[in-house]
Design an enzyme around this catalytic site. Sequence first.
Site, PDB file in Angstrom:
ATOM      1  N   HIS A  16       0.949  -1.455   0.075  1.00 45.38           N
ATOM      2  CA  HIS A  16       0.227  -0.115   0.293  1.00 45.38           C
ATOM      3  C   HIS A  16       0.615   1.395  -0.196  1.00 45.38           C
ATOM      4  O   HIS A  16       1.891   1.451   1.164  1.00 45.38           O
ATOM      5  CB  HIS A  16      -0.864  -0.048   1.228  1.00 45.38           C
ATOM      6  CG  HIS A  16      -1.831  -1.058   1.559  1.00 45.38           C
ATOM      7  ND1 HIS A  16      -3.464  -1.380   0.464  1.00 45.38           N
ATOM      8  CD2 HIS A  16      -1.681  -2.635   1.706  1.00 45.38           C
ATOM      9  CE1 HIS A  16      -3.954  -2.359   0.583  1.00 45.38           C
ATOM     10  NE2 HIS A  16      -3.046  -3.186   1.158  1.00 45.38           N
ATOM     11  N   LYS A 101      -7.809  -6.730  -7.967  1.00 48.88           N
ATOM     12  CA  LYS A 101      -7.537  -6.935  -6.745  1.00 48.88           C
ATOM     13  C   LYS A 101      -9.051  -7.499  -6.309  1.00 48.88           C
ATOM     14  O   LYS A 101     -10.427  -5.874  -6.281  1.00 48.88           O
ATOM     15  CB  LYS A 101      -7.196  -6.134  -6.069  1.00 48.88           C
ATOM     16  CG  LYS A 101      -7.141  -5.770  -4.448  1.00 48.88           C
ATOM     17  CD  LYS A 101      -6.578  -7.342  -3.543  1.00 48.88           C
ATOM     18  CE  LYS A 101      -6.384  -7.445  -2.587  1.00 48.88           C
ATOM     19  NZ  LYS A 101      -5.612  -6.808  -1.669  1.00 48.88           N
ATOM     20  N   ASP A 249       2.417  -6.576   2.882  1.00 47.01           N
ATOM     21  CA  ASP A 249       1.062  -5.711   2.792  1.00 47.01           C
ATOM     22  C   ASP A 249       1.243  -4.542   4.277  1.00 47.01           C
ATOM     23  O   ASP A 249       0.508  -4.304   4.745  1.00 47.01           O
ATOM     24  CB  ASP A 249       0.142  -6.871   3.760  1.00 47.01           C
ATOM     25  CG  ASP A 249      -0.743  -5.680   3.457  1.00 47.01           C
ATOM     26  OD1 ASP A 249      -1.384  -4.932   3.681  1.00 47.01           O
ATOM     27  OD2 ASP A 249      -1.509  -6.317   4.805  1.00 47.01           O
TER      28      ASP A 249
HETATM   29  N1  LIG Z   1      -4.034  -4.787   5.994  1.00 44.55           N
HETATM   30  C1  LIG Z   1      -4.788  -4.678   6.512  1.00 44.55           C
HETATM   31  O1  LIG Z   1      -4.694  -4.099   7.902  1.00 44.55           O
HETATM   32  N2  LIG Z   1      -4.931  -3.056   5.808  1.00 44.55           N
HETATM   33  C2  LIG Z   1      -4.594  -2.187   4.632  1.00 44.55           C
HETATM   34  C3  LIG Z   1      -5.998  -3.350   3.580  1.00 44.55           C
HETATM   35  C4  LIG Z   1      -5.793  -5.203   3.955  1.00 44.55           C
HETATM   36  O2  LIG Z   1      -4.761  -5.064   2.857  1.00 44.55           O
HETATM   37  O3  LIG Z   1      -6.272  -5.599   3.497  1.00 44.55           O
HETATM   38  C5  LIG Z   1      -4.978  -1.106   4.394  1.00 44.55           C
HETATM   39  O4  LIG Z   1      -5.043  -0.327   3.468  1.00 44.55           O
HETATM   40  O5  LIG Z   1      -4.610  -0.102   5.487  1.00 44.55           O
HETATM   41 ZN   LIG Z   2      -3.232  -5.264   2.064  1.00 45.64          ZN
HETATM   42 ZN   LIG Z   3      -6.173  -7.380   2.671  1.00 44.02          ZN
END
Ligand SMILES: NC(=O)N[C@@H](CC(=O)O)C(=O)O
Ligand SMILES: [Zn+2]
Ligand SMILES: [Zn+2]
Length: 346
Positions: A16, A101, A249
């Site tokens: 992200h 996604k 992630d």
């Molecule tokens: N992993 C998370 O806890 N958060 C992710 C979203 C996701 O990957 O599910 C986010 O965008 O903040």
């Molecule tokens: Zn994620």
């Molecule tokens: Zn996720």
Amino acid sequence: MTQFLTLTRPDDWHLHLRDEAALHAVVAHTASEFARAIVMPNLKPPVTTVALAAAYRDRITAALLPSGLSFTPLMTLYLTDNTPADEIDRVAESGFVHALKLYPAGATTNSDAGVTSLQKCMKTLERMAERGVPLLVHGEVTDPQIDIFDREAVFIDTVLMPLLRELPTLRVVMEHITTRQAAEFVAAAGDNLAATVTAHHLLLNRNAIFQGGIRPHLYCLPILKREEHRRALVAAVTSGSPKFFLGTDSAPHARHAKETACGCAGMYTALAAMPLYAEVFEDADALDRLEAFASHHGPDFYRLPRNTGTLTLARESWTVPDSLPYGDQQLVPFRAGETMRWKRVD
Ligand SMILES: NC(=O)N[C@@H](CC(=O)O)C(=O)O
Ligand SMILES: [Zn+2]
Ligand SMILES: [Zn+2]
């Protein structure tokens, strides 16, 4: 004891980067370790078309310019109930959008515009199967009746298995897997199913969330699970199976959005992702398998060339900062204030 670890330059297959000031604050952390990353599309509003993905890619590239780092963002689209099948043709022909996604509506951060029922997307999913475009899944059911610790296992049985039965050639990546059930399901499935695994799910079990008090910076989705599951994930990534590859992630949220009565889900691991994975592999006595997991299996699945450069880590302790600048706010990195065992040296 190994003192230096030199690997083919790795890629992050689940990241992200956010947008605007947040993007500017984080992108160089990832680009200093990884050559490429699969960039998640859960912006507000979400990245739903190839045109929006092109604009987002340009913003990422512009944000990186001052760092001088070379980095290729691999873009993704956010699947909605209304994504037309024709958009899949544009994806397949784009050369820079690599997947769609699936966020079940309500499952995680910025998933409100996500899919309410896969039945609504069947034409689009069929086109993805035909064109070989991978579907990346946040694999949790959203039914509030289902215990939060069971939502991934129930997703496999009630959503993923029926989907793969209906579209047996669809290429799928189960993102950020957290359970023994997911690791076993992926390992036993055909070549078209793979999984990413985060560093934090390999390092921690659910006790960490409550150690000495509630720890909002260790709250993410899917939530950390029991030790039994963590061990199954470590076994999967150190098995050498090409179906498992690195996806941090890394999900930044401002300090105030985490340290509050109802905090956001996500951990910021990008500051030192490779040193975290190196700990996992070393503790499993499998440092020799880190390179394939971090640098080979991902590009092989995505049908992209492996990187040619290298990344070197040294056994050298250093302290993670308590917080990082995040626009005019603060970002608390994973392991804030703690000591790391490995350090990136080039
Ligand atoms: N992993 C998370 O806890 N958060 C992710 C979203 C996701 O990957 O599910 C986010 O965008 O903040
Ligand atoms: Zn994620
Ligand atoms: Zn996720």
